[in-house]
Scaffold this active site. Structure first.
Site, short mmCIF file in Angstrom:
data_model
loop_
_atom_site.label_atom_id
_atom_site.label_comp_id
_atom_site.label_asym_id
_atom_site.label_seq_id
_atom_site.Cartn_x
_atom_site.Cartn_y
_atom_site.Cartn_z
N SER A 160 49.14 45.70 41.70
CA SER A 160 50.13 44.81 41.17
C SER A 160 51.54 45.73 40.63
CB SER A 160 49.72 44.10 39.71
OG SER A 160 50.47 43.76 38.86
N TYR A 174 44.35 45.15 32.25
CA TYR A 174 44.69 44.72 33.55
C TYR A 174 45.53 45.88 34.23
CZ TYR A 174 46.90 41.80 37.14
OH TYR A 174 47.32 41.30 38.26
#
Ligand SMILES: NC(=O)c1ccc[n+]([C@@H]2O[C@H](COP(=O)([O-])OP(=O)(O)OC[C@H]3O[C@@H](n4cnc5c(N)ncnc54)[C@H](O)[C@@H]3O)[C@@H](O)[C@H]2O)c1
Length: 272
Positions: A160, A174
Site C-alpha cells: 500500500s 496497517y
C-alpha cells in the site's frame, strides 16, 4: 544493432498469452474487491484461477457470479491465510484439481479505520498484522515448492501507499504490515529467483472500491474522496482496474525481468 524487423518480433504475443492461459493463479482474498476483479480478468483471458478467502459466504456468492467461466477454469475454496493447516489443505486441493500452481496474488487482509496508536491493543494488532503479513508468508511458504515444481512463476503481494509512507487513517498496525510486505517480497525475490520465482509488491493509493466505500460511509467522510482525487496530478482517484492492470503485467512475461520491485499505483501522489 538489431534490425527493425527483429525489434518488432521482440514480443511473441501468442506466446505471452499462451503462457498466461496455461498458468494456474491463486488469488488469496479474492472474494471481493481488487482480488475479485483480478480473478475475473484472468478468467476473461482464459486462465485457470483459484480464489480463496476467509469469508465463505462472500466466496460462495463470487463463485456463483463467476460460474459461467466453467469448472475447468475456476476453483474456489474457503481458507484462512493465517492458518497453516488450512493453507496447506488449499495448496493440496489446487494440485489435486489442476496438477500445478504457477502464481500467487496475495490480496487478503483485514482493516480498521481511524485507530489512534494508543487505542490499538494486542488482539487488534494481531488481527491486522497477521491477516496482511503473516498470511502472505504462510500462503507463499506453502505455494513456493509447488511453483518451483511447475518451473517457476510470479508472486504479487499487495502492499500500500501506507507501506511506503504511513497511514494515520488505517493505523500503525496497517502501516507496519504493509511495510513488512515490502521486506517479505524483497526476500522471496532474492532467495528464490534462481529457481524461477519472481516476487513484486504493488503499492496502491486509496482505491475506489467496496472497502473504501464501506469505510467512508461508516465515518461519514464520503466528501474526502474528492479532496483525495485532487492530490493526483492525473486528477482522479485510483480504481480497482488500475491495480488489476499492474497485477496482470506482473503475472505475465511482459515483466519477466522485474523482481523485488515496488510498483506504485497512486496517480502520482507519491513520486519517489
Ligand atoms: N482498498 C484500498 O483502498 C487499498 C489501498 C491500498 C492497498 N490495498 C490493499 O490491497 C489489497 C486488496 O484490497 P481490497 O480493497 O480489494 O480489499 P477487500 O477488503 O475488499 O478484500 C480483502 C479480502 O480479504 C479477505 N480476507 C481477510 N482476511 C483474510 C484471511 N485471514 N484469509 C483469507 N482471506 C482474508 C476478506 O474476506 C476480503 O474478501 C489488500 O491487501 C489491501 O490492504 C487496498
Amino acid at each position: 544493432m538489431s534490425s527493425s524487423s527483429e525489434q518488432s518480433s521482440v514480443y511473441d504475443w501468442d506466446q505471452v498469452r499462451q503462457k498466461m492461459t496455461q498458468s494456474v493463479t491463486l488469488i488469496m482474498g479474492g472474494a471481493q474487491g481488487t482480488g475479485k476483479l483480478a480473478a475475473q480478468q484472468l478468467l476473461e483471458l482464459g486462465c485457470p484461477v483459484v480464489i480463496a478467502d476467509l469469508n465463505a459466504k462472500r466466496l460462495a456468492a463470487t463463485a456463483k457470479e463467476f460460474a459461467s467461466y466453467g469448472d475447468d477454469k475456476l476453483f474456489t475454496m474457503p481458507a484462512d491465510a493465517t492458518n497453516p493447516r488450512e493453507v496447506q489443505a488449499l495448496i493440496a486441493a489446487i494440485i489435486a484439481k489442476f496438477g500445478k500452481l504457477n502464481n500467487v496474488v496475495y490480496c487478503a487482509g483485514a482493516v480498521r479505520a481511524q485507530r489512534p496508536s494508543l487505542e490499538v491493543d494486542g488482539d487488534e494488532w494481531d488481527l491486522i498484522v497477521n491477516s496482511n503479513l503473516k498470511g502472505a508468508f504462510l500462503t507463499e511458504k506453502a505455494a513456493i515448492p509447488e511453483m518451483i515444481r511447475a518451473g517457476g512463476g510470479s508472486i504479487v503481494n499487495m502492499s500500500s501507499r501506507a507501506g511506503r509512507l504511513s497511514s494515520l487513517f488505517l493505523g500503525i498496525h496497517y502501516t507496519v504490515s504493509k511495510t513488512g510486505i515490502l521486506g517479505l517480497t524483497r526476500h522471496i525475490a532474492t532467495e528464490f529467483g534462481s529457481q524461477g520465482i519472481r516476487a513484486n509488491s504493488i503499492c496502491p493509493g486509496g482505491i475506489i472500491g467496496e472497502r473504501m466505500t464501506y469505510l467512508m460511509s461508516q465515518l461519514n467522510r464520503e466528501g474526502d474522496l474528492e479532496k483525495l482525487a485532487k492530490q493526483s496530478p492525473l486528477g482522479r482517484n485510483v480504481f480497482e482496474k488500475d491495480v488489476v492492470g499492474a497485477i496482470l503485467f506482473l503475472l505475465s512475461d511482459l515483466s519477466s525481468f522485474i523482481t523485488g520491485a515496488i510498483i506504485d499505483v497512486n496517480g502520482g501522489t507519491l513520486t519517489v
